[in-house]
Design an enzyme around this catalytic site. Sequence first.
Site, short mmCIF file in Angstrom:
data_model
loop_
_atom_site.label_atom_id
_atom_site.label_comp_id
_atom_site.label_asym_id
_atom_site.label_seq_id
_atom_site.Cartn_x
_atom_site.Cartn_y
_atom_site.Cartn_z
N CYS A 91 0.62 -1.14 0.48
CA CYS A 91 0.06 0.29 0.49
C CYS A 91 0.90 1.51 -0.06
O CYS A 91 0.33 2.67 -0.27
CB CYS A 91 -0.69 0.10 1.47
SG CYS A 91 -2.28 -1.30 1.28
N HIS A 118 -3.47 7.44 1.43
CA HIS A 118 -3.87 5.55 0.95
C HIS A 118 -5.19 5.88 2.27
O HIS A 118 -5.34 5.92 2.71
CB HIS A 118 -2.79 5.43 2.09
CG HIS A 118 -3.20 3.87 1.55
ND1 HIS A 118 -3.65 2.96 0.49
CD2 HIS A 118 -3.06 2.76 2.55
CE1 HIS A 118 -4.20 2.07 0.60
NE2 HIS A 118 -3.74 1.08 1.74
N ASN A 166 -9.46 -0.23 -0.23
CA ASN A 166 -8.56 0.26 -0.47
C ASN A 166 -7.83 -0.34 -1.81
O ASN A 166 -7.36 -1.67 -2.11
CB ASN A 166 -7.98 -0.56 0.84
CG ASN A 166 -6.00 -1.22 0.44
OD1 ASN A 166 -5.98 -0.89 -0.36
ND2 ASN A 166 -6.00 -1.43 2.31
O1 UT7 Z 1 -3.78 -1.04 3.25
C1 UT7 Z 1 -2.99 -1.78 4.48
C2 UT7 Z 1 -3.49 -0.91 5.81
N1 UT7 Z 1 -3.94 -1.79 6.34
C3 UT7 Z 1 -5.38 -1.46 7.16
O2 UT7 Z 1 -5.13 0.26 7.21
C4 UT7 Z 1 -6.52 -1.54 8.21
C5 UT7 Z 1 -6.15 -2.13 9.32
N2 UT7 Z 1 -7.32 -2.04 10.06
C6 UT7 Z 1 -8.55 -2.11 9.79
O3 UT7 Z 1 -8.58 -1.08 8.67
C7 UT7 Z 1 -9.41 -2.39 10.64
O4 UT7 Z 1 -8.82 -3.28 11.98
C8 UT7 Z 1 -10.63 -3.61 10.05
C9 UT7 Z 1 -11.81 -3.38 9.43
C10 UT7 Z 1 -10.15 -4.95 9.49
C11 UT7 Z 1 -11.39 -4.25 11.73
O5 UT7 Z 1 -12.00 -3.88 11.99
P1 UT7 Z 1 -12.09 -3.57 13.44
O6 UT7 Z 1 -12.65 -2.40 14.87
O7 UT7 Z 1 -10.58 -3.78 13.60
O8 UT7 Z 1 -12.48 -5.43 14.05
P2 UT7 Z 1 -12.53 -6.53 14.87
O9 UT7 Z 1 -11.30 -7.18 13.59
O10 UT7 Z 1 -11.59 -6.32 15.67
O11 UT7 Z 1 -13.31 -7.45 14.70
C12 UT7 Z 1 -14.75 -7.20 15.75
C13 UT7 Z 1 -15.69 -7.60 14.94
C14 UT7 Z 1 -15.04 -9.60 15.24
O12 UT7 Z 1 -16.42 -10.22 15.71
P3 UT7 Z 1 -16.03 -10.59 17.49
O13 UT7 Z 1 -15.25 -10.84 17.67
O14 UT7 Z 1 -15.69 -9.54 17.81
O15 UT7 Z 1 -17.22 -11.29 17.15
C15 UT7 Z 1 -14.89 -10.11 14.05
O16 UT7 Z 1 -15.27 -10.63 13.56
O17 UT7 Z 1 -16.37 -7.79 13.68
C16 UT7 Z 1 -16.48 -9.39 13.39
N3 UT7 Z 1 -16.46 -8.95 11.41
C17 UT7 Z 1 -17.16 -8.66 10.67
N4 UT7 Z 1 -18.66 -8.82 10.80
C18 UT7 Z 1 -19.37 -8.02 9.51
C19 UT7 Z 1 -14.90 -9.22 10.76
N5 UT7 Z 1 -15.10 -8.72 9.54
C20 UT7 Z 1 -16.54 -8.32 9.50
C21 UT7 Z 1 -17.45 -8.23 8.18
N6 UT7 Z 1 -18.31 -8.45 8.69
N7 UT7 Z 1 -16.54 -8.33 7.32
#
Ligand code: UT7
Length: 332
Positions: free
Chosen positions: A114, A259, A289
Site C-alpha cells: 500500500c 492512502h 483499499n
Molecule cells: O492498506 C494497508 C493497511 N490496512 C489497514 O490499514 C487496515 C487496518 N485495519 C482495519 O481497518 C480494521 O482493523 C478492520 C476494518 C480490518 C477491522 O475492524 P475492527 O474494528 O478492528 O474489527 P475487528 O477485526 O476487531 O473485528 C470485530 C468483530 C469481530 O467479531 P467478534 O470477534 O467481536 O465477535 C469480527 O469477527 O467484527 C467481526 N468482523 C466482521 N463482521 C461482519 C470482521 N469482519 C467482519 C465483516 N462483517 N466483514
Amino acid sequence: MQQRSIILGSGSYLPERIVTNAELSKRIDTSDEWIKTRTGIEQRHVAADGEVTSDLALAAAERALESASVDAKEVDLVVLATATPDHTFPATATTVQHRLGMSNGAAFDIQAVCSGFVYGLAVADNFIKAGQAKTVVLIGAETFSRILDWEDRGTCVLFGDGAGAVVIRASEADESEGPADTGHNRGRGILSTHLHSDGSTNDLLYVDGGPSSTQTVGHLRMTGREVFRHAVINLADIVEETLDANGLAPEDIDWLVPHQANKRILDGTARKLGLPEEKMVVTVDRHANTSAASIPLALDEAVRDGRIQRGDLVLMEAMGGGLTWGAGLVRW
Ligand code: UT7
C-alpha cells in the site's frame, strides 16, 4: 543545475464492475452496516475475468500522458508500484512500457504494497535528481481481488482493484521557482519524500504464498486491529517528519491525499493534523483499499474535479504490508 521533479499530469482507471456491500452480504456473513461503520467502504471495483494489472496500469498511464501532453516516446523511465503483478516475472512495468509503444528507457516494478506509490514517488524523484531520468511515468496498479480469500470476511470486504498514474518531469530548479519563492512558498515540484519500513512486523499483513516458499500465489492475511494500531502511530509520525523537514505547519497543507484503507484511519490522521475534513481527499467509500493505486486514484480525481490547483501544497502518506510507510510533499 539542481533538478526538481514536477508532476505534469495524472490519470486513473477503474474496472467497470462494481461490487456493493449488499452483494457481498449475500455471499458471506457480513452486512452493509458493519462494513460502512467500521471502514467507510460502500463499494469496490473488481477487474473482469482476464483483465490483468497491466491492462489497468496501461489505461491509467495513457490518461496521465494525455493530461500531461507528453508523448510516450519522451518517457525514459516507467516505474510501476504493485503487489499483484501479471506474472512473477518479467516486471509488469516492462509490459506497460511495450504497450505504450516505447522501445527505449527502463521499466521496473517496485513492491511496497500500500506504500508503493509514495515509494515510487521517492524513486522517481531520486532518479530525476541524479540525472538518470528526465520523464518518468509512475503508476500504482493492483488487482487485489485475485489474492483475496473470498471466504474471509475480515479481509475480502476491504479491497478493490484500480490504477492511477502520474507523469513526472525534470525541471531545472530555478525555472520552476517564482521570484517570491522562499521558505514554505518554494516553487512547484516534489519537495521531499520520506520512507520507512520495519520487517519485524511482516506477519501482520502478508500473502501466504509465493514462488520461492509455496509455489502458489496465496491469499492476503491480515491482523486488522494490529495493523490499524500501527497505522495510526506511523502515519502521525510520518506526517510530522514531513512537515518538520520542510519547516511547515499543518495549516500550510492545502490537500491531504492519504492512502485509502479505512475512513476511521483517515479521519484520525486529519484530526491529529487539525486539518478540516474538506481538505482531505476521500475515495475509500467508492474504491475501497486499492493498495498502491489508492493515492494516484484519489489524486487524479481531485485534480480533474478542480479541487487541487496549481501551486497547492499536497501531502500524500501511506502505510502497508512490510510494514512499510512513507510520505511525499508536492507543490502542485
Ligand atoms: O492498506 C494497508 C493497511 N490496512 C489497514 O490499514 C487496515 C487496518 N485495519 C482495519 O481497518 C480494521 O482493523 C478492520 C476494518 C480490518 C477491522 O475492524 P475492527 O474494528 O478492528 O474489527 P475487528 O477485526 O476487531 O473485528 C470485530 C468483530 C469481530 O467479531 P467478534 O470477534 O467481536 O465477535 C469480527 O469477527 O467484527 C467481526 N468482523 C466482521 N463482521 C461482519 C470482521 N469482519 C467482519 C465483516 N462483517 N466483514
